[in-house]
Design a protein around this motif. Structure first.
Motif, PDB file in Angstrom:
ATOM      1  N   THR A  25       6.763   0.259   0.644  1.00 37.37           N
ATOM      2  CA  THR A  25       6.240  -0.159  -0.834  1.00 37.37           C
ATOM      3  C   THR A  25       6.632   0.979  -1.913  1.00 37.37           C
ATOM      4  O   THR A  25       7.122   2.174  -1.251  1.00 37.37           O
ATOM      5  CB  THR A  25       4.555  -0.100  -0.591  1.00 37.37           C
ATOM      6  N   ALA A  26       6.401   0.828  -3.007  1.00 41.17           N
ATOM      7  CA  ALA A  26       7.099   1.643  -3.893  1.00 41.17           C
ATOM      8  C   ALA A  26       6.062   2.917  -3.844  1.00 41.17           C
ATOM      9  O   ALA A  26       5.160   3.039  -3.709  1.00 41.17           O
ATOM     10  CB  ALA A  26       6.540   1.005  -5.394  1.00 41.17           C
ATOM     11  N   HIS A  27       7.047   4.069  -3.819  1.00 46.30           N
ATOM     12  CA  HIS A  27       6.509   5.733  -3.728  1.00 46.30           C
ATOM     13  C   HIS A  27       7.415   6.508  -4.562  1.00 46.30           C
ATOM     14  O   HIS A  27       8.498   6.555  -4.121  1.00 46.30           O
ATOM     15  CB  HIS A  27       5.716   5.862  -2.435  1.00 46.30           C
ATOM     16  N   GLN A  28       6.566   7.308  -5.259  1.00 43.26           N
ATOM     17  CA  GLN A  28       7.709   8.184  -5.862  1.00 43.26           C
ATOM     18  C   GLN A  28       8.148   9.503  -5.147  1.00 43.26           C
ATOM     19  O   GLN A  28       7.295   9.862  -4.336  1.00 43.26           O
ATOM     20  CB  GLN A  28       6.632   8.703  -7.046  1.00 43.26           C
ATOM     21  N   ALA A  60       7.930   3.538  -8.910  1.00 42.52           N
ATOM     22  CA  ALA A  60       7.705   2.931 -10.175  1.00 42.52           C
ATOM     23  C   ALA A  60       8.657   3.214 -11.415  1.00 42.52           C
ATOM     24  O   ALA A  60       9.002   4.446 -11.380  1.00 42.52           O
ATOM     25  CB  ALA A  60       6.220   3.516 -10.293  1.00 42.52           C
ATOM     26  N   GLN A 102      10.072  -1.581  -8.820  1.00 37.12           N
ATOM     27  CA  GLN A 102       8.813  -1.713  -9.198  1.00 37.12           C
ATOM     28  C   GLN A 102       8.774  -1.465 -10.912  1.00 37.12           C
ATOM     29  O   GLN A 102       9.197  -0.324 -11.251  1.00 37.12           O
ATOM     30  CB  GLN A 102       7.761  -0.853  -8.432  1.00 37.12           C
ATOM     31  N   ARG A 220       2.211  -6.460  -7.960  1.00 37.03           N
ATOM     32  CA  ARG A 220       1.183  -5.853  -6.995  1.00 37.03           C
ATOM     33  C   ARG A 220      -0.102  -5.750  -7.528  1.00 37.03           C
ATOM     34  O   ARG A 220      -0.122  -5.609  -9.013  1.00 37.03           O
ATOM     35  CB  ARG A 220       1.692  -4.450  -6.579  1.00 37.03           C
ATOM     36  N   ILE A 268      -5.296   4.739  -3.467  1.00 36.41           N
ATOM     37  CA  ILE A 268      -3.865   4.594  -3.796  1.00 36.41           C
ATOM     38  C   ILE A 268      -2.932   5.019  -2.535  1.00 36.41           C
ATOM     39  O   ILE A 268      -2.193   4.378  -2.070  1.00 36.41           O
ATOM     40  CB  ILE A 268      -3.509   5.717  -4.948  1.00 36.41           C
ATOM     41  N   ARG A 299      -2.344   2.283   5.639  1.00 37.81           N
ATOM     42  CA  ARG A 299      -2.679   2.777   6.792  1.00 37.81           C
ATOM     43  C   ARG A 299      -2.342   1.870   7.886  1.00 37.81           C
ATOM     44  O   ARG A 299      -3.021   1.657   8.860  1.00 37.81           O
ATOM     45  CB  ARG A 299      -4.188   3.190   6.824  1.00 37.81           C
ATOM     46  N   THR A 321       4.466   2.318   4.730  1.00 36.72           N
ATOM     47  CA  THR A 321       5.342   3.411   3.876  1.00 36.72           C
ATOM     48  C   THR A 321       5.296   4.553   4.314  1.00 36.72           C
ATOM     49  O   THR A 321       6.435   5.190   4.749  1.00 36.72           O
ATOM     50  CB  THR A 321       4.754   3.410   2.365  1.00 36.72           C
ATOM     51  N   ARG A 322       4.023   5.219   4.665  1.00 35.68           N
ATOM     52  CA  ARG A 322       3.849   6.457   5.301  1.00 35.68           C
ATOM     53  C   ARG A 322       4.595   6.426   6.602  1.00 35.68           C
ATOM     54  O   ARG A 322       5.190   7.407   7.218  1.00 35.68           O
ATOM     55  CB  ARG A 322       2.757   7.024   5.130  1.00 35.68           C
TER      56      ARG A 322
HETATM   57  C1  LIG Z   1       4.417   9.887  -2.693  1.00 38.14           C
HETATM   58  C2  LIG Z   1       3.704   8.639  -2.824  1.00 38.14           C
HETATM   59  C3  LIG Z   1       3.852   8.107  -4.187  1.00 38.14           C
HETATM   60  C4  LIG Z   1       3.641   6.692  -4.538  1.00 38.14           C
HETATM   61  N1  LIG Z   1       3.984   6.056  -5.504  1.00 38.14           N
HETATM   62  C5  LIG Z   1       3.704   4.819  -5.776  1.00 38.14           C
HETATM   63  C6  LIG Z   1       4.183   4.029  -6.878  1.00 38.14           C
HETATM   64  O1  LIG Z   1       4.998   4.588  -7.693  1.00 38.14           O
HETATM   65  N2  LIG Z   1       3.769   2.678  -7.300  1.00 38.14           N
HETATM   66  C7  LIG Z   1       2.780   2.159  -6.276  1.00 38.14           C
HETATM   67  O2  LIG Z   1       2.338   1.035  -6.564  1.00 38.14           O
HETATM   68  N3  LIG Z   1       2.272   2.813  -5.349  1.00 38.14           N
HETATM   69  C8  LIG Z   1       2.561   4.033  -4.895  1.00 38.14           C
HETATM   70  N4  LIG Z   1       2.120   4.767  -3.762  1.00 38.14           N
HETATM   71  C9  LIG Z   1       1.373   4.093  -2.879  1.00 38.14           C
HETATM   72  C10 LIG Z   1       2.080   3.274  -1.795  1.00 38.14           C
HETATM   73  O3  LIG Z   1       2.810   2.440  -2.325  1.00 38.14           O
HETATM   74  C11 LIG Z   1       1.227   2.911  -0.624  1.00 38.14           C
HETATM   75  O4  LIG Z   1       0.411   2.004  -1.098  1.00 38.14           O
HETATM   76  C12 LIG Z   1       0.463   3.823  -0.062  1.00 38.14           C
HETATM   77  O5  LIG Z   1       1.206   4.928   0.416  1.00 38.14           O
HETATM   78  C13 LIG Z   1      -0.310   3.252   1.250  1.00 38.14           C
HETATM   79  O6  LIG Z   1       0.630   2.808   1.976  1.00 38.14           O
HETATM   80  P1  LIG Z   1       0.724   3.359   3.670  1.00 38.14           P
HETATM   81  O7  LIG Z   1      -0.595   3.728   4.184  1.00 38.14           O
HETATM   82  O8  LIG Z   1       1.629   2.391   4.297  1.00 38.14           O
HETATM   83  O9  LIG Z   1       1.542   4.674   3.101  1.00 38.14           O
HETATM   84  C14 LIG Z   1       2.651   5.933  -3.596  1.00 38.14           C
HETATM   85  C15 LIG Z   1       2.343   6.592  -2.372  1.00 38.14           C
HETATM   86  C16 LIG Z   1       2.977   7.896  -1.819  1.00 38.14           C
HETATM   87  C17 LIG Z   1       2.573   8.344  -0.696  1.00 38.14           C
END
Ligand SMILES: Cc1cc2nc3c(=O)[nH]c(=O)nc-3n(C[C@H](O)[C@H](O)[C@H](O)COP(=O)(O)O)c2cc1C
Ligand code: SF4
Length: 662
Positions: A25-28, A60, A102, A220, A268, A299, A321-322
């Protein structure tokens, strides 16, 4: 034939065919300069595409200059992003991975910026967490931003990306319009439910006008914002039913949380100990309500869980994502059934979102290579001569160094004086809210050691004779740290304990009234207070910080504060430990310098930091051609520095020519 027949089945989302159900998923990454993704971001995502992810949603991208979350946000509305997007799409497609952008506008949620722009929103309702009061957008501004979504989608399409996701989650701008909690307008964009939905409906309509039918567009959203007053699952179901009836939506990516409140923001990027896969009951309801494909995340770290989620119809795509930050090869390993070699995410949030919040590029505690692919891959690929490596100490630094050196083909002997691996992880695993982090890390390393060629010698103290017998080419000292004891009167009183003694069972009788002193603002003091209160002691937690958990990421502090309040632990920031005088404990106020004396107490627990075990290095530094010290014995810091120094110290061993740049 893979055991994960659901997870590795193909699926069509809108116009996009995906090879499997695994989604990043989107993550910076913070790898954005002047609004443009950098080559480091490309290298980061290439690793995850190569590892087998089906779909990567890029971080994003702002749809309008008023919607930048930080100075490192992609300028999705500006055609200058196209060349970087073209490169990303081309490289990711080579691995059969599809890529979306995103589309983002934070409205009142602005994390940081060089110059603080006026924040825009539906109404003047503050973001409590960031202390921002937005101004209500006028009709021209609304139309302009809606157009920005369309333009940004067109940029993504022109660059060869496969689709876009409109970010309505976490209380960002579209949600600020649809929620009656933030929208107090009296024009056609406020008031009735239909009016509050107008903004997102017009966004979707405008996006389709710009991109045409042969693209993929979804949203989303937070099914539950997890706040006292915000959107809950029943509201989300209503929103979805309305949306799908009124406009084409190819998918709904379900998450939870809200950016503007402390408790909501936790979701988040939820840390451990929040439950695995806790959003999937919500995604099931949204899938039923909308009858459109649904993605779910947060998670989900185990392919077994992910496969079940798809198999049970709770979601069509699973955000991991993580899990992919930690192990980009997770999909490839899962498809061939090599589950034992998957490194699991710890849920520590220290270097992924922890870095983002500090304006740093993305990293990972368990996988220090994450985010540093461009910098470190040449070192991995360089030609090396095989060396005999002696690693002393099996904490995270020593373990990471040993495993990396072994993977690089060196002969590795790992000597540890205690009978178990892990070092400080063994203390951390007894801390109530850090247990999962420590145990997951121990499990990752235990499985890897079992598959390695490392000669692991536990319960052996290293001696000069032993080193002379081994004749190593390289010695890596990773012997950790010990508690720092403040230089004040009374610390030799048997009623004064360190957190290590408390958690490792050397505590003796603790008595009813316990004073915990936290000097560093990290987890040990808080965990000690929670642990003791859960065992019915009367606990006061003193902290020498401006607030409790000052050095911990906000999302985890939120969980700690919740727990401390639930347990009714007495919390007093702004004091340090002034020693024991005539059986009275002295508290010193850090601002007034006035002292208070406490007469009634049974035990003191010190969480006052650590000092390095630097002595061994000084003794052995002439005993091999290369001798290094890493992790806490170099200087006590966190697990992140330990694993990073473990990785880099081992990658540098025996290098004779540099690798091919990525
Ligand atoms: C470093 C970082 C930056 C993130 N930036 C965004 C983002 O730009 N847009 C968004 O919708 N979610 C963002 N997230 C949330 C992730 O998309 C995701 O929902 C979150 O990491 C939980 O999912 P996971 O447990 O699979 O990692 C970010 C997460 C991380 C770790
Ligand atoms: S830093 Fe921690 S939470 Fe973040 S991806 Fe790595 S292990 Fe997971």
């Amino acid at each position: 034939m893979t055991q994960f027949k659901h997870l590795f089945s193909k699926v069509k989302i809108g116009n996009t065919e995906l090879k499997n159900r695994i989604l990043s998923t989107a993550h910076q990454t913070n790898y954005v300069e002047n609004g443009i993704p950098t080559p480091e971001m490309l290298a980061y995502h290439v690793a995850r595409a190569k590892g087998g992810a089906g779909l990567i949603i890029l971080e994003a991208a702002a749809v309008h200059s008023s919607g930048m979350l930080t100075s490192h946000t992609i300028a999705g509305f500006d055609e200058k992003v196209i060349p970087a997007y073209v490169e990303i799409a081309k490289k990711l497609h080579q691995y059969g991975t599809k890529v979306f952008s995103q589309l983002f506008h934070g409205g009142r949620e602005v994390v940081s910026s060089d110059y603080r722009n006026a924040a825009w929103s539906s109404s003047s309702e503050p973001s409590f967490r960031f202390g921002i009061m937005p101004r209500p957008m006028n009709i021209e501004e609304i139309k302009d931003v809606i157009d920005g979504y369309g333009i940004s989608a067109l940029m993504a399409k022109r660059a060869g990306l496969d689709g876009v996701e409109i970010c309505c989650s976490h209380g960002y701008l579209p949600a600020q319009f649809w929620s009656s909690n933030t929208n107090y307008r009296t024009d056609e964009y406020g008031g009735t439910f239909e009016n509050r939905m107008r903004f997102i409906v017009e966004i979707l309509q405008r996006v389709w006008e710009y991109v045409g039918d042969d693209f993929t567009v979804g949203i989303r959203m937070s099914a539950d914002e997890m706040t006292m007053d915000g959107t809950n699952v029943a509201d989300a179901v209503k929103i979805v039913e309305y949306l799908v009836e009124n406009v084409r939506v190819d998918f709904i990516n379900v998450t939870s949380g809200d950016s503007s409140t402390y408790a909501g923001s936790t979701h988040i990027v939820p840390p451990s100990p929040i439950k695995h896969a806790y959003n999937s009951p919500h995604s099931f309801k949204i899938r039923m309500a909308g009858a459109v494909p649904v993605f779910v995340g947060s998670r989900i770290i185990d392919p077994v869980d992910a496969d079940k989620i798809v198999g049970a119809g709770k979601a069509d795509m699973v955000g991991m994502t993580r899990a992919l930050i930690v192990d980009p090869e997770l999909p490839n390993k899962a498809i061939r059934g090599d589950l034992q070699s998957i490194d699991a995410c710890l849920g520590c949030i220290q270097a992924c979102i922890g870095h983002y919040s500090r304006g740093l590029p993305i990293g990972c505690v368990q996988n220090p290579m994450a985010g540093k692919e461009k910098e470190l891959l040449p070192l991995v690929q360089s030609v090396k001569v095989k060396q005999k490596v002696l690693v002393i100490g099996a904490g995270p630094a020593g373990l990471h160094a040993s495993l990396t050196a072994d993977a690089e083909g060196h002969e590795v002997i790992l000597v540890e004086q205690s009978n178990e691996i892990g070092g400080l992880l063994q203390t951390m695993r007894k801390a109530p809210l850090r247990q999962e982090v420590a145990e997951t890390m121990l499990d990752n390393y235990t499985r890897k050691l079992a598959r390695s060629n490392i000669d692991v010698q536990l319960g052996r103290k290293i001696t000069f004779e032993k080193i002379e017998e081994i004749k190593p080419d390289v010695i890596i000292c990773a012997v950790g740290s010990r508690p720092y004891i403040p230089h004040v009167e009374g610390t030799d009183d048997p009623r004064v304990l360190t957190v290590d003694q408390l958690f490792n069972g050397n505590a003796g009788s603790i008595g009813k009234r316990v004073l915990v002193f936290d000097l560093m603002g990290d987890w040990p003091g808080i965990e000690a207070a929670i642990h003791l209160k859960e065992k019915n002691h009367d606990v006061t937690l003193y902290s020498a910080k401006v607030h409790i958990g000052k050095e911990i990421h906000q999302y985890l502090v939120n969980e700690y504060l919740k727990k401390l309040y639930q347990l009714k632990v007495d919390v007093r920031p702004h004091f340090d430990f002034g020693g024991i005088h005539n059986n009275q404990v002295k508290l010193r106020n850090l601002f007034t310098h006035e002292s208070e004396l406490i007469n009634e107490w049974d035990t003191i627990v010190l969480a006052t930091g650590r000092v390095p075990n630097y002595e061994l290095y000084e003794k052995v530094k002439g005993m091999a051609p290369v001798v290094k010290q890493i992790g806490d014995c170099l200087a006590p810091r966190t697990i992140e520095e330990a694993t990073y120094e473990g990785l880099t110290s081992a990658l540098e061993i025996g290098v004779i020519s540099s690798g091919i740049p990525v």
